[in-house]
Design an enzyme around this catalytic site. Structure first.
Site, mmCIF file in Angstrom:
data_model
loop_
_atom_site.group_PDB
_atom_site.id
_atom_site.type_symbol
_atom_site.label_atom_id
_atom_site.label_comp_id
_atom_site.label_asym_id
_atom_site.label_seq_id
_atom_site.Cartn_x
_atom_site.Cartn_y
_atom_site.Cartn_z
ATOM 1 N N CYS A 78 -18.159 -16.975 151.115
ATOM 2 C CA CYS A 78 -19.142 -17.633 150.259
ATOM 3 C C CYS A 78 -20.038 -18.508 151.129
ATOM 4 C CB CYS A 78 -18.431 -18.486 149.200
ATOM 5 S SG CYS A 78 -19.540 -19.460 148.166
ATOM 6 N N CYS A 82 -21.401 -25.973 148.250
ATOM 7 C CA CYS A 82 -21.040 -26.908 147.180
ATOM 8 C C CYS A 82 -20.068 -27.979 147.684
ATOM 9 C CB CYS A 82 -20.440 -26.169 145.987
ATOM 10 S SG CYS A 82 -18.779 -25.545 146.272
ATOM 11 N N CYS A 85 -15.201 -25.738 149.540
ATOM 12 C CA CYS A 85 -14.427 -24.903 150.469
ATOM 13 C C CYS A 85 -14.899 -25.129 151.893
ATOM 14 C CB CYS A 85 -14.588 -23.425 150.131
ATOM 15 S SG CYS A 85 -14.068 -22.989 148.499
ATOM 16 N N CYS A 164 -16.846 -17.429 142.664
ATOM 17 C CA CYS A 164 -16.291 -18.461 143.535
ATOM 18 C C CYS A 164 -15.019 -17.886 144.131
ATOM 19 C CB CYS A 164 -15.994 -19.734 142.743
ATOM 20 S SG CYS A 164 -15.065 -20.964 143.680
ATOM 21 N N GLN A 288 -0.982 -28.259 137.646
ATOM 22 C CA GLN A 288 -1.399 -27.885 139.000
ATOM 23 C C GLN A 288 -2.282 -26.632 138.972
ATOM 24 O OE1 GLN A 288 -0.999 -29.500 141.740
ATOM 25 N NE2 GLN A 288 0.910 -30.650 141.766
ATOM 26 N N TYR A 317 5.708 -40.818 137.459
ATOM 27 C CA TYR A 317 4.453 -40.040 137.403
ATOM 28 C C TYR A 317 4.750 -38.631 136.892
ATOM 29 C CZ TYR A 317 2.999 -43.694 140.760
ATOM 30 O OH TYR A 317 2.736 -44.878 141.400
ATOM 31 N N GLU A 338 5.346 -42.089 132.603
ATOM 32 C CA GLU A 338 3.936 -41.759 132.821
ATOM 33 C C GLU A 338 3.083 -42.750 132.034
ATOM 34 O OE1 GLU A 338 0.670 -40.643 133.980
ATOM 35 O OE2 GLU A 338 2.145 -39.162 134.656
ATOM 36 N N ASP A 386 5.731 -38.379 142.382
ATOM 37 C CA ASP A 386 4.589 -37.510 142.668
ATOM 38 C C ASP A 386 3.316 -38.267 142.288
ATOM 39 O OD1 ASP A 386 2.818 -35.468 143.117
ATOM 40 O OD2 ASP A 386 3.548 -34.156 141.520
ATOM 41 N N CYS A 413 0.092 -35.674 147.742
ATOM 42 C CA CYS A 413 -1.138 -34.900 147.959
ATOM 43 C C CYS A 413 -2.035 -35.565 148.995
ATOM 44 C CB CYS A 413 -1.893 -34.700 146.643
ATOM 45 S SG CYS A 413 -2.377 -36.228 145.829
#
Length: 458
Positions: A78, A82, A85, A164, A288, A317, A338, A386, A413
């Protein structure tokens, strides 16, 4: 005191060689020890660079021309810029090496854990078309509706981006069809400057295992022009669509979803499965986006937790209960916490959906709830955490330490905040046993990590 001399000037053009990558995937070159960060450049390459910014300690450049290419450079699938990626120009092998090194570096420099085993990152067999969800803005040009991601660092829509490479291909087709039908039947795009029009975003999410699909039309107005025609044509063209939702967001904001959500057609939820667990997913559910690697991630978390039938587990979480319900299959009891009430509602529903009776879910802040539970005599054997990218609050880390579980499994993450938090947990009496990076987001710089910590018994 000698004046600090910057060895480059803005707009200067230089031929430079690249020696490393930043954690964002930018090439690194140095001029007399002064680092210059250049997007789209790879280690081992030589190129002509224009200096675009020269700060006191580092600068940024733009790659104008490559005079020597790396064997790890590949042609991107691609060419739309944007910003989603950033790594498509590098081989998947190099992407995995970069992420592995990122985790290693923060473990050494931030957490000061040189001795901890860091396992090879778990990548994907096919690192494309993995995303099960898209949120795409709608605009107007020459009287026609356009859809596309925003150009990087702007609100200019890169129009009619109908493919995409990291999205599920069917999602790409549904967005295109929704735009074409909406434009033909007179639905007007939202105008950000004038705060007028109807359709702001099109969101599509799909179940990887079930193929059930939800379309969410985010509008400024309660009224949606010719909605029955849109529903009829979309559901005829894509029979696996199970849910069409309208979300109303009438505020001047860059936040995508508003508070009001209503079902236009079909069900309020779609379903998906991870392993043996079925999940109901609403328009606002956090779920996810890479289902293949989510299963890998959760199985690793479950392995590290080493839960048996007598263990009590706290899942901080907990979201809609994704990890909690996995744990509940082996544990005596699971308690999920949560702060988002809608997520807890969904978690309770998912427990019921799967016939799981040994999981309870509570709305609240974990750092406040856990000390209260401890005072009431609740003793957790294992805690799973998490958190979002910012990591854990210090009060929560202390609450975990005070709870004295025998094991903590930290799913992260963001390697930097993970390493910061591990240092605190280590100083609080826990030992980091092993680290497993997982590539949840190929073609991007992001990396997930699962870490096992055990309590040091003195």
């Amino acid at each position: 005191m000698a004046k600090h001399i910057i060895p480059v000037k803005k707009n200067e053009e230089l031929t430079l060689s690249f020696e490393d990558l930043t954690h964002e995937g930018n090439g690194v070159t140095k001029i007399n020890g002064y680092p210059l960060f250049v997007p789209n450049a790879l280690p081992g390459e030589v190129g002509v660079v224009k200096v675009v910014k020269a700060n006191k300690n580092f600068g940024y450049g733009k790659l104008l021309e490559l005079t020597k290419k790396s064997s790890e450079r590949i042609e991107p699938t691609c060419h739309v810029h944007c910003g989603g990626c950033q790594l498509q120009h590098m081989s998947y092998k190099l992407q995995l090496e970069m992420k592995q090194n990122q985790v290693k570096n923060v473990m050494k420099k931030v957490a000061h854990l040189d001795h901890v085993p860091i396992h090879p990152i778990i990548g994907m067999d096919n690192p494309f078309n993995y995303r099960n969800k898209v949120q795409i803005p709608v605009g107007e040009k020459n009287g026609e509706l356009i859809t596309g991601f925003y150009q990087r660092r702007s609100h200019r829509i890169l129009e009619n981006l109908d493919s995409c490479s990291i999205q599920n291909e069917e999602i790409n087709q549904i967005v295109k069809a929704t735009r074409q039908i909406a434009g033909r039947i007179g639905i007007k795009a939202y105008n950000e400057e004038k705060h007028s029009g109807e359709l702001r975003h099109i969101m599509v999410r799909t179940g990887f295992v079930t193929n059930e699909t939800m379309v969410v039309l985010v509008t400024k107005t309660d009224k949606l022009t010719n909605k029955d025609v849109l529903i009829q044509e979309l559901t005829a063209k894509f029979p696996h669509i199970k849910s069409i939702i309208q979300n109303v967001n009438n505020k001047r904001t860059s936040v995508i979803l508003g508070e009001k959500t209503k079902v236009l057609w079909g069900e309020e939820y779609i379903h998906d499965k991870i392993g043996d667990i079925t999940f109901a997913i609403s328009a606002k559910s956090f779920y996810q986006v890479n289902p293949v690697q989510t299963k890998v991630l959760y199985e690793k978390a479950l392995e590290y937790a080493e839960i048996d039938k007598d263990d009590v587990v706290i899942d901080a979480y907990c979201g809609i209960g994704t990890i909690s319900l996995f744990l509940a299959q082996k544990a005596k009891k699971v308690y999920g916490i949560e702060v988002v009430p809608d997520a807890i509602r969904d978690a309770k529903m998912n427990a019921e959906l799967n016939g799981i009776t040994n999981a309870e879910f509570y709305v609240g802040e974990a750092e406040k709830v856990m000390p209260q539970w401890k005072a009431e005599g609740l003793k957790a054997d294992v805690i799973i955490v998490d958190p979002p990218r910012k990591g854990c609050e210090v009060d929560f880390l202390q609450a975990m330490i005070d709870s004295e579980p025998k094991r903590i499994v930290y799913v992260s993450c963001n390697p930097s905040t993970l390493a910061r938090d591990l240092r605190i947990l280590e100083d609080g009496g826990y030992q980091t046993m092993e680290v497993q990076p997982v590539d949840m987001f190929p073609q991007t710089p992001h990396v997930e990590t699962v870490v096992l910590l055990e309590r040091k018994f003195v």
